[in-house]
Structure formats: C-alpha cells, structure tokens
Write an enzyme that holds these catalytic residues in place. Structure first.
Site, PDB file in Angstrom:
ATOM      1  N   ARG A 187       0.825  -1.203   0.000  1.00 20.11           N
ATOM      2  CA  ARG A 187       0.000   0.000   0.000  1.00 20.11           C
ATOM      3  C   ARG A 187       0.864   1.261   0.000  1.00 20.11           C
ATOM      4  NH1 ARG A 187      -4.800   0.668  -1.247  1.00 20.11           N
ATOM      5  NH2 ARG A 187      -5.416   1.952   0.538  1.00 20.11           N
ATOM      6  N   TYR A 230     -19.405   0.096  13.281  1.00 18.08           N
ATOM      7  CA  TYR A 230     -18.793   1.338  12.800  1.00 18.08           C
ATOM      8  C   TYR A 230     -19.351   2.539  13.558  1.00 18.08           C
ATOM      9  CZ  TYR A 230     -17.450   5.063   9.523  1.00 18.08           C
ATOM     10  OH  TYR A 230     -16.936   6.207   8.957  1.00 18.08           O
ATOM     11  N   LYS A 288     -17.197   5.214  15.915  1.00 16.15           N
ATOM     12  CA  LYS A 288     -17.105   6.645  15.662  1.00 16.15           C
ATOM     13  C   LYS A 288     -17.632   7.467  16.835  1.00 16.15           C
ATOM     14  CE  LYS A 288     -14.910   6.554  11.837  1.00 16.15           C
ATOM     15  NZ  LYS A 288     -13.536   7.088  11.784  1.00 16.15           N
ATOM     16  N   ASN A 309      -6.822   9.681  10.775  1.00 10.16           N
ATOM     17  CA  ASN A 309      -7.706   9.500   9.625  1.00 10.16           C
ATOM     18  C   ASN A 309      -8.027   8.036   9.329  1.00 10.16           C
ATOM     19  OD1 ASN A 309      -8.761  10.452   6.765  1.00 10.16           O
ATOM     20  ND2 ASN A 309      -7.278   8.824   6.371  1.00 10.16           N
TER      21      ASN A 309
END
Length: 244
Positions: free
Chosen positions: A37, A139, A143, A81
């Site tokens: 990556r 998720y 968050k 991020n």
C-alpha cells in the site's frame, strides 16, 4: 511550517489531506498499512514526506511506529484519519489505534480525529470494544468512541487543541462512487484544524462539519462516559494515558 502525521494516507481523504498540507509547505508524515500500500505514497515521499508503515489491527505495530516517531523530530499535529467500515478490524483500527497513538506519542499541539455522522447511531455502551478484533465491530459505535476520545482529550489536556471532524459522506473507496458529499470539502476541515492560525481553528473540544462547529452525540460530552471509555481502553491495551 508544522510537522503533521496523517494516518491512513494512501488514498481517499487521507491522501488528499496529506497532499494539501504538503503543498502548503508543511512537513508531513504519511502512513500505510503495509509496504504494498505504501507504493501509492511514492509521489508524496518523493517530495520529502516521511513514511511509517503499520497494520493498525496489530497493537504491537502501532507501538512500534509510536516509538519510531518519538525518536524523530516532534510532531505538531496528528490527524487520526485511518478507518474501516466493517468487519473485525473496526474496533482495532477506528478506536484502539487512535487511543494508543494518543497515549504513546509525545504531546503534539493539535489532535484531529475523524468521526462520522454515523456516530449519532452509536451506542454509549463499551461492551463492544475489542482490541484484538475477535468479532465484527459496529462502525457507528467506533465513531462515537473516537468522537468521545477527542472531547476527553480537550477536557483533560487543555493545552492541546483536540477536535473531531465529520468529513461527510464522500466518494472515497469507503464511501462509494455514489456518495453525495464533496471530496474537496471532505478533507479541508482537518487540514485547517491541524495547521491554521485562524481563531476558530485554535479552539478545542469541537465536532466539525465543513468548518462549522456542530453538536455531537450527547454522550461525547458526558464526562462520566469519557472516563469510562478511557478506563476501558487502558484496560484493553494495557496502556493508560500519561501526562505526556
């Protein structure tokens, strides 16, 4: 010029943020999950960016890059991020890794945590935190947790500017090509919070959407919930927040 770490910077919002900060003259550190990556970051590295490589599903790898970064020049800001949408990596990547980096890195002047409008659907229950990723994670819950981490850091460390950002539902690999929000606007707020001397960017404890401060889920400002979250993360990772 500031030195800024952007995690999860091989594509999408992370790459756009890193590219914009570097183009503005800042010294950036980019992050990739693995060497394969990392090749996507060659243009930024070729222009002078430093690179760290770590799979955030592995707390040991997170610890390794924290040590590597602490041995280098000090960071002025960290933009947390990196994130995943579903599966067993959700909790390790979306909340455990940001917490560990926050606990282990020498104190930067600014912290920016990527949240999501999905955090409003999160549950203020800590039973789902799983640092080992033994089961799929929520998720929305992750968050909510990372938004709460941002507000907790603002409360506990008032000399650090700590904020959470909802970048919107943008057309990234995670958001999909049909996402309705603006990709350009999606990364400008975190860039601004990490580097600007604008008076609003020098505030702390905010939840931001397109450079406008919003009200997050009420649990994010619940100090008792903040403390429970930090205790749970410290227990899961074996690492408590220190005075830095």
């Amino acid at each position: 010029m500031s030195r800024i770490l952007i995690t999860g910077s091989t594509d999408g919002l992370g790459y756009a943020t890193a590219d914009a900060l570097q183009s503005a003259g800042h010294d950036i550190v980019v992050h990739a999950r693995n060497p394969q990556r990392a090749r996507a970051l060659d243009p930024l590295v070729g222009r002078g960016a430093d690179l760290v490589v770590a799979d955030f599903t592995d707390p040991g790898a997170v610890r390794h890059i924290a040590t590597e970064l602490n041995d280098g020049p000090p960071l002025d800001a960290v933009i947390h991020n990196a994130g995943v949408w579903s599966g067993r990596a959700v909790m390790p990547v979306n909340i455990v890794a940001p917490y560990l980096l926050t606990a282990l890195l020498r104190r930067p002047r600014r912290l920016v945590y990527l949240s999501s409008g999905s955090h409003f659907d999160g549950r203020p229950s800590l039973e789902g935190i799983d640092s080992a990723g033994t089961k799929p994670g929520s998720y929305a819950d992750s968050k909510l947790f990372v938004t709460t981490l941002a507000t907790a850091m603002a409360r506990l460390y008032p000399d650090v500017l700590s904020n959470a950002v909802d970048p919107g539902w943008v057309p990234t690999k995670m958001g999909g090509p049909g996402a309705p929000d603006d990709l350009e606007l999606g990364h400008r707020t975190q860039q601004w919070l990490a580097s600007s001397d604008d008076s609003q960017a020098l505030t702390t404890g905010g939840y931001w959407y397109h450079r406008r401060r919003q009200q997050p889920h009420p649990a994010a400002h619940d100090e008792a919930f903040q403390d429970r979250l930090l205790r749970t993360l410290a227990k899961e990772t074996g690492t408590a927040l220190s005075a830095w």
